[in-house]
Design a protein around this motif. Structure first.
Motif, PDB file in Angstrom:
ATOM      1  N   GLU A 111       0.810  -1.215   0.000  1.00 36.45           N
ATOM      2  CA  GLU A 111       0.000   0.000   0.000  1.00 36.45           C
ATOM      3  C   GLU A 111       0.849   1.273   0.000  1.00 36.45           C
ATOM      4  OE1 GLU A 111      -0.760   2.247   2.793  1.00 36.45           O
ATOM      5  OE2 GLU A 111      -2.197   3.363   1.572  1.00 36.45           O
ATOM      6  N   ASN A 112       1.983   1.254   0.721  1.00 36.85           N
ATOM      7  CA  ASN A 112       2.731   2.516   0.831  1.00 36.85           C
ATOM      8  C   ASN A 112       3.866   2.666  -0.185  1.00 36.85           C
ATOM      9  OD1 ASN A 112       5.064   1.193   1.910  1.00 36.85           O
ATOM     10  ND2 ASN A 112       4.444   1.579   4.028  1.00 36.85           N
ATOM     11  N   LEU A 113       4.153   1.614  -0.945  1.00 34.51           N
ATOM     12  CA  LEU A 113       5.227   1.728  -1.929  1.00 34.51           C
ATOM     13  C   LEU A 113       4.904   2.675  -3.091  1.00 34.51           C
ATOM     14  CD1 LEU A 113       6.779  -1.839  -2.262  1.00 34.51           C
ATOM     15  CD2 LEU A 113       8.033   0.288  -1.821  1.00 34.51           C
ATOM     16  N   PRO A 114       3.731   2.567  -3.737  1.00 32.81           N
ATOM     17  CA  PRO A 114       3.485   3.436  -4.895  1.00 32.81           C
ATOM     18  C   PRO A 114       3.602   4.928  -4.607  1.00 32.81           C
ATOM     19  CG  PRO A 114       1.982   1.592  -4.939  1.00 32.81           C
ATOM     20  CD  PRO A 114       2.686   1.528  -3.608  1.00 32.81           C
ATOM     21  N   PRO A 115       3.009   5.470  -3.505  1.00 29.70           N
ATOM     22  CA  PRO A 115       3.204   6.904  -3.265  1.00 29.70           C
ATOM     23  C   PRO A 115       4.654   7.263  -2.951  1.00 29.70           C
ATOM     24  CG  PRO A 115       1.929   5.897  -1.486  1.00 29.70           C
ATOM     25  CD  PRO A 115       2.026   4.895  -2.572  1.00 29.70           C
ATOM     26  N   LEU A 116       5.380   6.349  -2.322  1.00 30.44           N
ATOM     27  CA  LEU A 116       6.783   6.636  -2.043  1.00 30.44           C
ATOM     28  C   LEU A 116       7.587   6.726  -3.328  1.00 30.44           C
ATOM     29  CD1 LEU A 116       9.215   7.030  -0.239  1.00 30.44           C
ATOM     30  CD2 LEU A 116       9.307   4.559   0.119  1.00 30.44           C
ATOM     31  N   ILE A 117       7.388   5.798  -4.240  1.00 32.09           N
ATOM     32  CA  ILE A 117       8.120   5.819  -5.501  1.00 32.09           C
ATOM     33  C   ILE A 117       7.742   7.048  -6.321  1.00 32.09           C
ATOM     34  CG2 ILE A 117       8.466   4.578  -7.675  1.00 32.09           C
ATOM     35  CD1 ILE A 117       9.896   3.395  -5.183  1.00 32.09           C
ATOM     36  N   ALA A 118       6.498   7.506  -6.201  1.00 35.06           N
ATOM     37  CA  ALA A 118       6.087   8.715  -6.913  1.00 35.06           C
ATOM     38  C   ALA A 118       6.837   9.941  -6.403  1.00 35.06           C
ATOM     39  CB  ALA A 118       4.582   8.923  -6.766  1.00 35.06           C
ATOM     40  N   HIS A 119       7.141   9.966  -5.102  1.00 34.55           N
ATOM     41  CA  HIS A 119       7.871  11.101  -4.525  1.00 34.55           C
ATOM     42  C   HIS A 119       9.383  10.920  -4.601  1.00 34.55           C
ATOM     43  CE1 HIS A 119       3.971  12.203  -2.856  1.00 34.55           C
ATOM     44  NE2 HIS A 119       4.498  13.364  -2.502  1.00 34.55           N
ATOM     45  N   LEU A 120       9.818   9.693  -4.767  1.00 35.62           N
ATOM     46  CA  LEU A 120      11.247   9.376  -4.757  1.00 35.62           C
ATOM     47  C   LEU A 120      11.537   8.513  -5.986  1.00 35.62           C
ATOM     48  CD1 LEU A 120      13.605   9.902  -2.728  1.00 35.62           C
ATOM     49  CD2 LEU A 120      13.115   7.659  -1.753  1.00 35.62           C
ATOM     50  N   PRO A 121      11.498   9.122  -7.175  1.00 35.89           N
ATOM     51  CA  PRO A 121      11.523   8.337  -8.415  1.00 35.89           C
ATOM     52  C   PRO A 121      12.885   7.755  -8.769  1.00 35.89           C
ATOM     53  CG  PRO A 121      11.511  10.674  -8.910  1.00 35.89           C
ATOM     54  CD  PRO A 121      11.326  10.563  -7.427  1.00 35.89           C
ATOM     55  N   ASN A 122      13.936   8.150  -8.048  1.00 36.24           N
ATOM     56  CA  ASN A 122      15.275   7.691  -8.414  1.00 36.24           C
ATOM     57  C   ASN A 122      15.784   6.582  -7.488  1.00 36.24           C
ATOM     58  OD1 ASN A 122      15.255   9.562  -6.373  1.00 36.24           O
ATOM     59  ND2 ASN A 122      17.177  10.551  -6.943  1.00 36.24           N
ATOM     60  N   VAL A 123      14.873   5.733  -6.994  1.00 38.37           N
ATOM     61  CA  VAL A 123      15.262   4.613  -6.144  1.00 38.37           C
ATOM     62  C   VAL A 123      15.899   3.514  -6.989  1.00 38.37           C
ATOM     63  CG1 VAL A 123      14.371   2.733  -4.702  1.00 38.37           C
ATOM     64  CG2 VAL A 123      13.543   5.079  -4.371  1.00 38.37           C
ATOM     65  N   ALA A 124      17.037   3.024  -6.544  1.00 42.40           N
ATOM     66  CA  ALA A 124      17.695   1.910  -7.233  1.00 42.40           C
ATOM     67  C   ALA A 124      17.173   0.564  -6.733  1.00 42.40           C
ATOM     68  CB  ALA A 124      19.207   1.988  -7.025  1.00 42.40           C
ATOM     69  N   GLU A 125      16.947   0.465  -5.416  1.00 46.86           N
ATOM     70  CA  GLU A 125      16.608  -0.844  -4.841  1.00 46.86           C
ATOM     71  C   GLU A 125      15.789  -0.669  -3.574  1.00 46.86           C
ATOM     72  OE1 GLU A 125      19.759  -4.024  -4.478  1.00 46.86           O
ATOM     73  OE2 GLU A 125      19.472  -3.551  -2.348  1.00 46.86           O
ATOM     74  N   ALA A 126      14.830  -1.554  -3.385  1.00 53.37           N
ATOM     75  CA  ALA A 126      14.054  -1.613  -2.143  1.00 53.37           C
ATOM     76  C   ALA A 126      14.280  -2.971  -1.505  1.00 53.37           C
ATOM     77  CB  ALA A 126      12.573  -1.399  -2.416  1.00 53.37           C
ATOM     78  N   SER A 127      14.700  -2.969  -0.259  1.00 56.55           N
ATOM     79  CA  SER A 127      14.881  -4.210   0.495  1.00 56.55           C
ATOM     80  C   SER A 127      13.659  -4.386   1.391  1.00 56.55           C
ATOM     81  CB  SER A 127      16.164  -4.127   1.338  1.00 56.55           C
ATOM     82  OG  SER A 127      16.273  -5.249   2.191  1.00 56.55           O
ATOM     83  N   ILE A 128      12.912  -5.463   1.164  1.00 56.29           N
ATOM     84  CA  ILE A 128      11.636  -5.648   1.864  1.00 56.29           C
ATOM     85  C   ILE A 128      11.570  -7.067   2.422  1.00 56.29           C
ATOM     86  CG2 ILE A 128       9.124  -5.499   1.681  1.00 56.29           C
ATOM     87  CD1 ILE A 128       9.509  -3.710  -0.758  1.00 56.29           C
ATOM     88  N   GLY A 129      11.242  -7.173   3.707  1.00 53.65           N
ATOM     89  CA  GLY A 129      11.197  -8.483   4.330  1.00 53.65           C
ATOM     90  C   GLY A 129       9.935  -8.760   5.110  1.00 53.65           C
ATOM     91  N   HIS A 130       9.672  -7.968   6.156  1.00 49.98           N
ATOM     92  CA  HIS A 130       8.592  -8.313   7.091  1.00 49.98           C
ATOM     93  C   HIS A 130       7.233  -8.354   6.403  1.00 49.98           C
ATOM     94  CE1 HIS A 130       6.740  -8.655  11.077  1.00 49.98           C
ATOM     95  NE2 HIS A 130       5.801  -7.854  10.600  1.00 49.98           N
ATOM     96  N   ALA A 131       6.863  -7.269   5.730  1.00 51.86           N
ATOM     97  CA  ALA A 131       5.539  -7.224   5.096  1.00 51.86           C
ATOM     98  C   ALA A 131       5.442  -8.225   3.953  1.00 51.86           C
ATOM     99  CB  ALA A 131       5.244  -5.810   4.598  1.00 51.86           C
ATOM    100  N   LEU A 132       6.516  -8.373   3.188  1.00 53.15           N
ATOM    101  CA  LEU A 132       6.486  -9.327   2.072  1.00 53.15           C
ATOM    102  C   LEU A 132       6.307 -10.749   2.596  1.00 53.15           C
ATOM    103  CD1 LEU A 132       8.693  -9.225  -1.081  1.00 53.15           C
ATOM    104  CD2 LEU A 132       8.303 -11.390   0.081  1.00 53.15           C
ATOM    105  N   THR A 133       6.988 -11.073   3.683  1.00 50.89           N
ATOM    106  CA  THR A 133       6.846 -12.407   4.266  1.00 50.89           C
ATOM    107  C   THR A 133       5.427 -12.619   4.784  1.00 50.89           C
ATOM    108  OG1 THR A 133       9.188 -12.390   4.888  1.00 50.89           O
ATOM    109  CG2 THR A 133       7.779 -14.002   5.992  1.00 50.89           C
ATOM    110  N   ALA A 134       4.849 -11.572   5.407  1.00 47.03           N
ATOM    111  CA  ALA A 134       3.466 -11.669   5.884  1.00 47.03           C
ATOM    112  C   ALA A 134       2.508 -11.871   4.718  1.00 47.03           C
ATOM    113  CB  ALA A 134       3.098 -10.409   6.668  1.00 47.03           C
TER     114      ALA A 134
END
Length: 250
Positions: A206-229
């Protein structure tokens, strides 16, 4: 240095913690990492801590082989506090990226970035050792412009912005907007300093799309807890595909 397509690195610490509840070899960390890579994850992230409460030191070479055998540009990212024991571990493993965090060993999880000014000399020495070993170096950073130029001056390739405060605004839209603007300012400063940007902590579908819209130059996202859930409902492959879509703004 702008990245139009942020890459996903699956942090498997939570899977390892579930395994460690019993003296049994499942869930199988290597198998689930393979599934994540086959489903489109760009890499695997681990954070081996001194007490081995999730990732065990014996997991490191196993997961390194999983990533190497997958090939196709997949990357292995190891996070940790730069003690001599940790540095020996990563110099032996030679991951693609090392993310240095300023954690106390007793912390439940990383919750703040480096004070770059106070730690300039010690970080510079560690960064040089790791880069001499052929590894890319990312430094854990608070989402603020201050000190990012120091991170670049001491040789870091990237910073990983701590997105925990942003993730904590899940039920407060006004606070979320303030955190998004804060991250956007920090991202601009990092790019101007010549640093690529990683993000991590409390990121969700839910919170990734608005973050990427504000921070368009992200190279990598490391995601564990929510993805595992989410993988409990969607399966590992389904969760990886869903987070990959979210990183593209979908």
């Amino acid at each position: 240095m702008s990245q139009n397509r942020p890459k996903l690195s699956v942090n498997v610490n939570a899977i390892a913690m579930l395994r460690n509840r019993r003296d049994l070899p499942w869930p199988d960390l290597a198998r689930l990492s393979r599934i994540a890579l086959e489903a489109g994850s760009h890499g695997i992230t681990i954070h081996p801590r001194p007490d081995q409460r999730h990732i065990r030191f014996s997991d490191v070479p196993v997961l390194g082989r999983v990533v190497a055998e997958h090939g196709r540009g997949a990357e292995f990212n190891i996070e940790g506090y730069p003690s001599e024991d940790f540095l020996k571990l990563v110099l032996d493993a030679r991951p693609d990226q090392v993310t240095l965090v300023p954690d106390d060993p007793t912390q439940a999880t990383s919750d703040h970035g480096w004070d770059f000014a106070a730690n300039r000399q010690s970080l510079a020495e560690v960064v040089a050792r790791l880069k001499d070993g052929g590894m890319r170096v990312s430094l854990f950073a608070d989402p603020a412009p201050n000190g990012l130029e120091i991170a670049a001056q001491i040789g870091a390739d990237r910073v990983e912005f701590y997105t925990g405060p942003y993730g904590a605004t899940h039920s407060d839209p006004a606070a979320r907007q303030l955190r998004l603007e804060e991250l956007a300012r920090a991202g601009k400063a990092a790019t101007e300093a010549g640093l690529a940007i990683n993000i991590g902590h409390d990121l969700t579908l839910e919170n990734l799309p608005p973050l990427i819209a504000h921070l368009p130059n992200v190279a990598e996202a490391s995601i564990g807890h929510a993805l595992t859930a989410d993988a409990l409902e969607l399966g590992m492959a389904g969760a990886v595909r869903a987070y990959s879509r979210a990183l593209q703004g979908g």
